[in-house]
Design a protein around this motif. Structure first.
Motif, PDB file in Angstrom:
ATOM      1  N   HIS A  23       0.802  -1.392  -0.141  1.00  0.00           N
ATOM      2  CA  HIS A  23       0.066   0.062   0.030  1.00  0.00           C
ATOM      3  C   HIS A  23       0.783   1.114   0.180  1.00  0.00           C
ATOM      4  N   VAL A  43       2.135   4.899   3.927  1.00  0.00           N
ATOM      5  CA  VAL A  43       0.931   4.367   3.314  1.00  0.00           C
ATOM      6  C   VAL A  43       0.174   5.257   2.563  1.00  0.00           C
ATOM      7  N   PRO A  47      -5.372   1.397   3.120  1.00  0.00           N
ATOM      8  CA  PRO A  47      -4.732  -0.014   3.049  1.00  0.00           C
ATOM      9  C   PRO A  47      -5.727  -1.053   3.499  1.00  0.00           C
ATOM     10  N   LEU A  54      -0.781  -2.353  10.977  1.00  0.00           N
ATOM     11  CA  LEU A  54      -0.026  -1.596  10.378  1.00  0.00           C
ATOM     12  C   LEU A  54       1.241  -1.399  11.289  1.00  0.00           C
TER      13      LEU A  54
END
Ligand SMILES: CC(C)(COP(=O)(O)OP(=O)(O)OC[C@H]1O[C@@H](n2cnc3c(N)ncnc32)[C@H](O)[C@@H]1OP(=O)(O)O)[C@@H](O)C(=O)NCCC(=O)NCCS
Length: 243
Positions: A23, A43, A47, A54
């Motif tokens: 991502h 990011v 995502p 994460l």
């Protein structure tokens, strides 16, 4: 250039590893492992992951580093992850990239001079302690200096009784520039020094193609920059787990 393009140019200038992940990208400056902002997980699209997921990905991608940094750069929806990151003990901040677009500079009587990088070291130490009271600087000032010099740093300062009490730092890559730091000694705030050093940095940038400044989107300095002609262009959320 756009704010995103400027942001990418800064990483390209400093990071030696920029690798795609599902991502976004993982950017690393392996020579400067303690420079949090240059060792991070970016990011760049939603995502569809929780903050916990994460954080777990950052544990893999940034293994061996003492900090964790995840930048949520996809706008819409990214705000929702903040409470969860905070619940995990991370600090979050929404940053705003502002571009200088208007010459709205009020005159200032304060004398601002260009000084050597090292002349404002005491102010840098105060600034770091103000931002992160519980983190020891150790060798970070030297690391920060090496990166700043790579980016052609110039320092504009106001002295009082000989000692610098305020400074702004200008950095550049190619034809574009950024005012990367503005700091005024706590005892001297609210008297126009921040305005004076920022104005001097704008003048020092001269005819740069673009001039950027990045501020806390929820803080007060943003208003000062807006008065000097900076316009908000883009925001991103930084989530940081301190060492
Ligand atoms: C932000 C900072 C540079 C302002 O310097 P300053 O010399 O107080 O600024 P000036 O006197 O020229 O202008 C005052 C304006 O600065 C802004 N400001 C932001 N933080 C401020 C603070 N702690 N005290 C006073 N003004 C502040 C406000 O817009 C204020 O205007 P207002 O009083 O109408 O709200 C200074 O407070 C500072 O060094 N703060 C810590 C570091 C920091 O936040 N840097 C900016 C990172 S984006």
């Amino acid at each position: 250039v756009s704010a995103q393009a400027w942001h990418r140019a800064v990483y390209a200038a400093v990071c030696d590893v920029i690798e795609p992940w599902a991502h976004g990208t993982v950017a690393r400056a392996t020579r400067y492992p303690t420079y949090w902002a240059f060792n991070l997980v970016r990011v760049e699209e939603d995502p569809g992951m929780t903050a916990g997921e994460l954080a777990a990905f950052a544990d893999e991608a940034l293994a061996g580093l003492e900090h964790r940094w995840v930048a949520l750069e996809y706008g819409e929806g990214s705000e929702e992850l903040r409470p969860e990151f905070q619940g995990l003990g991370w600090e979050t901040e929404r940053l705003v990239w502002m571009r200088h677009e208007a010459d709205a500079q009020p005159g200032s009587d304060l004398a601002v001079e260009e000084v050597d990088y090292g002349a404002v070291e005491e102010l840098r130490v105060l600034g770091h302690h103000e931002d992160f009271p519980d983190v020891e600087l150790r060798g970070f000032l030297a690391v920060e200096r090496e990166v700043a010099e790579l980016l052609g740093a110039r320092v504009l300062a106001v002295r009082e009784s000989g000692a610098p009490v305020a400074f702004a730092e200008l950095q550049n890559i190619g034809g574009s520039a950024e005012i990367a730091r503005v700091y005024v000694h706590p005892d001297h705030r609210g008297r126009g020094l921040g305005t004076a050093v920022t104005s001097a940095a704008i003048a020092a940038a001269g005819d740069a193609d673009d001039l950027w400044i990045v501020a806390d989107d929820e803080g007060r300095a943003k208003d000062l920059y807006a008065r000097l002609g900076f316009t908000p262009k883009w925001t991103a959320i930084q989530a940081l787990r301190l060492p």
